[in-house]
Design a protein around this motif. Structure first.
Motif, mmCIF file in Angstrom:
data_model
loop_
_atom_site.group_PDB
_atom_site.id
_atom_site.type_symbol
_atom_site.label_atom_id
_atom_site.label_comp_id
_atom_site.label_asym_id
_atom_site.label_seq_id
_atom_site.Cartn_x
_atom_site.Cartn_y
_atom_site.Cartn_z
ATOM 1 N N ARG A 266 13.615 -0.400 -8.227
ATOM 2 C CA ARG A 266 13.531 0.202 -9.313
ATOM 3 C C ARG A 266 12.005 0.868 -9.471
ATOM 4 N NH1 ARG A 266 12.661 -1.380 -14.058
ATOM 5 N NH2 ARG A 266 11.912 -3.144 -13.729
ATOM 6 N N VAL A 267 11.045 -0.076 -9.234
ATOM 7 C CA VAL A 267 9.546 0.323 -9.517
ATOM 8 C C VAL A 267 8.878 -0.069 -8.033
ATOM 9 C CG1 VAL A 267 9.576 0.037 -12.164
ATOM 10 C CG2 VAL A 267 9.219 -1.761 -10.689
ATOM 11 N N GLY A 268 7.852 0.611 -8.011
ATOM 12 C CA GLY A 268 6.931 0.484 -6.960
ATOM 13 C C GLY A 268 5.391 0.312 -7.347
ATOM 14 N N LEU A 269 4.698 -0.723 -7.271
ATOM 15 C CA LEU A 269 3.384 -0.760 -7.568
ATOM 16 C C LEU A 269 2.517 -0.797 -6.416
ATOM 17 C CD1 LEU A 269 5.251 -2.389 -9.372
ATOM 18 C CD2 LEU A 269 3.117 -3.416 -10.620
ATOM 19 N N PHE A 270 1.899 0.373 -6.395
ATOM 20 C CA PHE A 270 0.964 0.733 -5.070
ATOM 21 C C PHE A 270 -0.554 0.699 -5.279
ATOM 22 C CE2 PHE A 270 5.022 2.957 -4.850
ATOM 23 C CZ PHE A 270 5.783 2.330 -3.533
ATOM 24 N N THR B 70 1.098 -1.125 0.121
ATOM 25 C CA THR B 70 0.121 0.091 -0.030
ATOM 26 C C THR B 70 0.799 1.210 -0.096
ATOM 27 O OG1 THR B 70 -0.124 0.071 2.442
ATOM 28 C CG2 THR B 70 -1.683 -1.331 1.412
ATOM 29 N N PRO B 71 0.466 2.150 -0.696
ATOM 30 C CA PRO B 71 1.363 3.410 -0.402
ATOM 31 C C PRO B 71 1.533 4.097 0.717
ATOM 32 C CG PRO B 71 -0.949 4.082 -1.531
ATOM 33 C CD PRO B 71 -0.532 2.637 -1.350
ATOM 34 N N SER B 72 0.607 3.849 1.713
ATOM 35 C CA SER B 72 0.860 4.129 3.186
ATOM 36 C C SER B 72 2.001 3.410 3.829
ATOM 37 C CB SER B 72 0.010 4.244 4.091
ATOM 38 O OG SER B 72 -0.944 3.116 3.954
ATOM 39 N N GLU C 31 -1.029 12.749 -5.839
ATOM 40 C CA GLU C 31 0.122 12.979 -6.538
ATOM 41 C C GLU C 31 1.272 13.332 -5.717
ATOM 42 O OE1 GLU C 31 1.036 12.351 -9.624
ATOM 43 O OE2 GLU C 31 -1.054 11.422 -10.061
ATOM 44 N N GLN C 32 0.976 14.150 -4.561
ATOM 45 C CA GLN C 32 2.049 14.538 -3.845
ATOM 46 C C GLN C 32 2.567 13.236 -3.108
ATOM 47 O OE1 GLN C 32 -0.674 16.269 -4.108
ATOM 48 N NE2 GLN C 32 -0.374 18.496 -3.531
ATOM 49 N N MET C 33 1.843 12.321 -2.974
ATOM 50 C CA MET C 33 2.357 11.009 -2.310
ATOM 51 C C MET C 33 3.297 10.424 -3.236
ATOM 52 S SD MET C 33 -0.219 8.981 0.281
ATOM 53 C CE MET C 33 0.330 7.623 1.159
ATOM 54 N N ARG C 34 2.893 10.266 -4.433
ATOM 55 C CA ARG C 34 3.552 9.753 -5.642
ATOM 56 C C ARG C 34 5.029 10.334 -5.610
ATOM 57 N NH1 ARG C 34 1.923 7.470 -10.566
ATOM 58 N NH2 ARG C 34 0.226 8.810 -10.881
ATOM 59 N N VAL C 35 4.971 11.811 -5.700
ATOM 60 C CA VAL C 35 6.331 12.282 -5.600
ATOM 61 C C VAL C 35 7.271 12.081 -4.470
ATOM 62 C CG1 VAL C 35 7.458 14.522 -5.291
ATOM 63 C CG2 VAL C 35 5.660 14.301 -6.895
ATOM 64 N N GLU C 36 6.641 11.868 -3.473
ATOM 65 C CA GLU C 36 7.320 11.359 -2.071
ATOM 66 C C GLU C 36 7.946 9.917 -2.013
ATOM 67 O OE1 GLU C 36 5.760 12.568 1.657
ATOM 68 O OE2 GLU C 36 7.260 11.767 2.725
ATOM 69 N N LEU C 37 6.990 9.104 -2.585
ATOM 70 C CA LEU C 37 7.462 7.714 -2.742
ATOM 71 C C LEU C 37 8.551 7.698 -3.656
ATOM 72 C CD1 LEU C 37 3.882 6.149 -2.378
ATOM 73 C CD2 LEU C 37 5.756 5.702 -1.041
ATOM 74 N N ALA D 169 -4.656 -0.769 -3.398
ATOM 75 C CA ALA D 169 -5.493 -1.081 -2.183
ATOM 76 C C ALA D 169 -5.850 0.126 -1.251
ATOM 77 C CB ALA D 169 -4.794 -2.067 -1.296
ATOM 78 N N GLU D 170 -5.483 1.181 -1.575
ATOM 79 C CA GLU D 170 -6.106 2.405 -1.103
ATOM 80 C C GLU D 170 -5.824 3.816 -1.793
ATOM 81 O OE1 GLU D 170 -4.023 2.278 2.918
ATOM 82 O OE2 GLU D 170 -2.238 3.708 1.973
ATOM 83 N N PRO D 171 -6.517 4.779 -1.912
ATOM 84 C CA PRO D 171 -6.501 5.892 -2.628
ATOM 85 C C PRO D 171 -5.188 6.784 -2.284
ATOM 86 C CG PRO D 171 -8.743 6.020 -1.642
ATOM 87 C CD PRO D 171 -7.922 5.046 -0.959
ATOM 88 N N TRP D 172 -4.691 7.220 -2.834
ATOM 89 C CA TRP D 172 -3.365 8.107 -2.781
ATOM 90 C C TRP D 172 -3.046 9.230 -3.637
ATOM 91 C CZ3 TRP D 172 1.454 6.680 -5.615
ATOM 92 C CH2 TRP D 172 1.454 5.494 -6.539
#
Lengths: 437, 143
Positions: free
Chosen positions: A210-214, A186-188, A221-227, A216-219
């Motif tokens: 290299r990659v992250g596939l997130f 999950t992104p969290s 765009e800011q969270m994407r940048v941070e991840l 199971a919960e809404p997230w």
């Protein structure tokens, strides 16, 4: 953009729009005949609406049928919605069931094959290849996430580490030692890993990620940048729900311009959640999905309660399948506070803009003297803890100001200690509404 | 010269302070001085302990939000006007006191006060050059 475009099933994923519609119509007719024969709940729906499967001549004719809701699944708990006898069912999954009874879903061998194929599609779109070591940090169990991604990874030929959720220190050790290159969680939880890495002084560059596939919960765009920054990865979103299949319903390609929806297996509509009216192409509304190939657990016009928008333009990656925007929230998450519509995701975005704040938050909605009140509880961490009271209070004041501007209603920010906010199966419980208690 | 002070975020709810002191007590860490700044919702507890690194570790393990801040301990004449002369001196050097709190015990005839300044190094040089005694870190933690 110079990204490799790998497509798992080129024929299906780049089918011209007219052929997609023809295929959908044929499969929809088959699905309607199946449920009209086998599922009492749908037999009743046909009877009540006076619509027969043979009346379906175009995709738009589907509008004559009523929606299927979570309530239908609850009434038919556990196996009432199954369209095949149990001897043909090879797998059972179940929703978390945070309120009342869980939802039970089943799969035939063919359903598992389809599911595996659709997960392989979006994982390929997200950049996973057979060279990857896929670190699956979803909980293995009744939840569809882990098994879905597990089978999809194996189909691609990637090496799967079925690490399961939790035990963050062990996750990091395995990530370092086994050279995990694709992270699934999950992104969290992704941010929890990033926090722990920081604490332990593990630089993202020292890992093979290299990659992250997130999912199971809404997230946001800011969270994407941070991840992406904190884990040193390309982060993509994917979408699914157990009632429809699990992960694999839709997923982003590396262009990150919306999640490609597997339209050869699901028919999507966008409706006004209040009136149920089907909205014109490009409108924001509730996503309604109909399964087109499922055998054990077909769903007709299932109200997902997720708010999104569909884009039917052909993507630069070559895929013709419609793209679904990141979900903006759920109709059942939408809060009406002092007459204003508020989505928890808006609050998440505000918290992100305030530097260093990770999104462990909870909204408490209450009513005092007939007035709605919104309290945002934010778990304090070392990034937003100041030794000086002046700065600590300034942080609270800034957060309250931003929230008032973005939401259009005032909110009280309350700082709470770490781990105060309850998690369920790795998902934080975002909203507590005490107004109707 | 500088002393490590532990700051802990605590919610304003009953028993929370006792949990912090309980964690430290069980680990054999002794609190030398403390101050609590609070609002209606939360407070910041600041501690000088005999082993700050150990305290930091056990508190983090118990999932408290903790930080370390550098402060200095100054010997202040325990007589009327004793503190004023020191504050005036700091003011002349444009050093601001963010907060301060006193030690319970005296050293000789002097009281000991813990200070957090906006410019710690400037404060140290100003005080030392005017003969004000700054207590070494090990002295403070072993009082």
């Amino acid at each position: 953009m110079n990204l490799p475009v790998n497509i798992w099933n080129r024929a299906a994923e780049t089918l011209p729009r007219e052929e997609i519609r023809q295929l959908q119509l044929k499969r929809l007719q088959e699905t309607l005949s199946l449920v009209a024969n086998k599922v009492p709940c749908y037999q009743a729906k046909f009877k009540d609406s006076g619509f027969k499967p043979g009346d379906l001549h175009s995709l738009e004719d589907l509008h004559h049928l009523p929606f299927t809701t979570k309530e239908d699944l609850r009434v038919n708990y556990p196996y009432g919605m199954f369209a095949v006898p149990m001897r043909e069912v090879v797998r059972i999954h179940s929703s978390s069931g945070t309120t009342g009874k869980p939802t039970v879903v089943g799969y035939t061998k063919d359903d598992i094959r389809t599911w595996t194929e659709l997960v392989a599609r979006f994982m390929t779109a997200a950049g996973v290849t057979q060279e990857d070591i896929v670190h699956i940090a979803f909980g293995y169990g009744l939840f569809t996430g882990a098994f879905g991604l597990h089978y999809g990874s194996e189909a691609i030929g990637a090496s799967v580490i079925p690490i399961n959720g939790g035990n963050t220190d062990k996750q990091l050790m395995i990530m370092q030692d086994y050279r995990s290159s694709a992270l699934v969680c999950t992104p969290s939880y992704g941010l929890t890993l990033a926090d722990r890495m920081e604490k332990q002084g593990i630089a993202p560059g020292s890992l093979a990620l290299r990659v992250g596939l997130f999912g199971a919960e809404p997230w946001s765009e800011q969270m994407r940048v941070e991840l992406e920054q904190r884990l040193g990865i390309i982060a993509t979103d994917n979408y699914g729900l157990s009632e429809i299949m699990g992960p694999g319903v839709a997923g982003e390609c590396l262009l990150k311009q919306g999640m490609h929806l597997a339209e050869d297996h699901f028919l999507a509509e966008v409706i006004d959640p209040d009136t149920g009216a089907v909205l014109p192409e490009g409108s924001v509304g509730e996503l309604v999905l109909t399964s087109l190939t499922k055998q054990a657990f077909p769903m007709i016009r299932y109200r997902t309660r997720d708010i999104t928008r569909l884009n039917y333009d052909v993507c630069d990656c070559g895929r013709t399948l419609a793209r679904m925007e990141k979900t903006r929230g759920r109709t059942d998450d939408m809060l009406i506070i002092k007459g204003v519509n508020v989505f928890p995701t808006q609050i998440e975005e505000v918290l992100f803009q305030i530097e260093g704040c990770e999104p462990h938050y909870q909204l408490i909605v209450d009513r005092e003297n007939n007035m709605d009140s919104l309290e945002v509880q934010v778990e304090v961490n070392e990034h937003i803890f100041f030794d000086e009271m002046k700065q600590q209070r300034q942080f609270v004041i800034n957060a309250e100001k931003r929230l008032a501007t973005v939401l259009g209603v005032s909110a009280k920010v309350k700082l709470v200690e770490p781990q105060t906010i309850k998690r369920h199966e790795g998902k934080a419980i975002r909203v507590i509404d005490r107004r109707n208690q | 010269m500088k002393v490590e002070q532990i700051s802990i975020f605590i919610e304003n709810k009953s028993g929370r302070l006792a949990e912090v002191t309980g964690v430290l007590g069980k680990t054999g860490i002794n609190i030398r001085a403390l101050s609590l700044a609070d609002t209606s919702d939360f407070g910041i507890l600041r501690l000088i302990v005999d082993d700050s690194q150990k305290a930091l570790k056990v508190l983090r393990e118990q999932r408290f939000t903790v930080s370390i801040t550098e402060v200095i301990g100054i010997e202040v004449p325990d007589s009327p006007g004793g503190l004023t002369s020191i504050l005036q001196l700091l003011d002349q050097h444009n050093v601001n006191v963010e907060y301060m709190y006193a030690f319970a015990e005296r050293v000789g005839n002097n009281a000991i006060i813990i200070f957090r300044f906006d410019n710690v190094d400037e404060a140290i040089s100003a005080l030392s050059s005017h003969g004000v005694k700054i207590l070494p870190s090990e002295r403070i933690t072993s009082i």
